[in-house]
Write an enzyme that holds these catalytic residues in place. Structure first.
Site: not given
Ligand code: 13P
Length: 249
Positions: A9, A11, A94, A96, A168, A174, A209, A230-231
């Site tokens: 993802n 983002k 999600h 967010e 999640e 993050g 993470s 994510g990251g």
């Molecule tokens: P991180 O891997 O950056 O923690 O993000 C997870 C996420 O929200 C994937 O949708």
């Protein structure tokens, strides 16, 4: 058989330039046997990324879908449009979107339905935040968020070809502090049990993470069928290593 599924993802990150570089670095992943790899770029890059993914074996996903079909919904993107440009997957609910953009359980349920109706595979994201966890309410929260697919669980609506849930925990996203694999396993087992017959083939992913150092321990758990990254999915090197470790290679 629940083969491993890894979703990146991105983002709201990247530019045309950085995305081309990233894709150059990961395009070989789609040919890796025994694993399905999906990338979810920001909306504006979906078309270009989709074109570049052609014949790589990598799958295209979106980060969000409208709860409406079509019409006067300025700024929204409909499920049929995503299917039209070659998306196979879409994240719904999600954290967010839930925390910042008003995606409540009712809207998430409608988004799921729209996605499924258009032939996409919706990835239902669920997870408790730090306060809910501290109050011992994690399972209660997950159970409530799973209500978005109650019609499927109760057999009142058709089950998607592939049902995908992503757990999640918000406090792990993050932060660099992923959840403990055994604790995740416990919750994934409960999620699968709640899904009943639909749970047998459902893929339940963990996100929060995920990095090269923890993916192996996570994937070793019997009810963790993949990861939502994510990251680390923004680095070709890290994402490649995560996919390789996820297959046990
Ligand atoms: P991180 O891997 O950056 O923690 O993000 C997870 C996420 O929200 C994937 O949708």
């Amino acid at each position: 058989m629940r083969g491993p599924l890894v979703i990146g993802n991105w983002k709201m990150n990247g530019s045309r330039h950085s995305i081309v570089q990233l894709l150059d670095g990961i395009s070989g992943l789609g040919r890796q046997a025994g694993i399905e790899v999906v990338v979810c770029p920001p909306f504006v890059y979906l078309g270009e990324v989709g074109a570049r993914l052609q014949s790589t074996g990598l799958r295209l996903g979106a980060q969000h879908v409208s709860e409406y079909g079509s019409g006067a919904y300025t700024g929204e993107i409909g499920a049929a449009m995503l299917a039209d440009i070659g998306c196979g997957y879409v994240l719904v609910g999600h954290s967010e979107r839930r925390a910042l953009f008003g995606a409540d359980d009712v809207r998430v349920a409608r988004q799921f339905e729209q996605a499924q109706g258009a032939g996409l595979t919706p990835v239902l994201c669920i997870g408790e935040n730090a306060e809910q966890r501290a109050a011992g309410q994690a399972w209660e929260v997950l159970r409530r968020q799973l209500a978005a697919i109650e019609p499927i669980v109760e057999g009142r609506a058709p089950c998607p070809r592939t049902l995908v849930i992503a757990y999640e925990p918000v406090w792990a996203i993050g932060t660099g502090a992923a959840a403990d694999p055994q604790e995740v396993q416990l919750l994934h087992g409960r999620i699968r049990a709640v899904l009943g017959a639909a749970g047998r083939d459902a893929r339940i992913l963990y996100g929060g993470s995920v990095v090269t150092d923890n993916v192996r321990a996570l994937m070793a758990q019997p009810d963790i069928d993949g990861v939502l990254v994510g990251g680390a999915s923004l680095s070709a090197e890290q994402f490649t290593a995560i996919c390789e470790l996820a297959t046990g290679s």
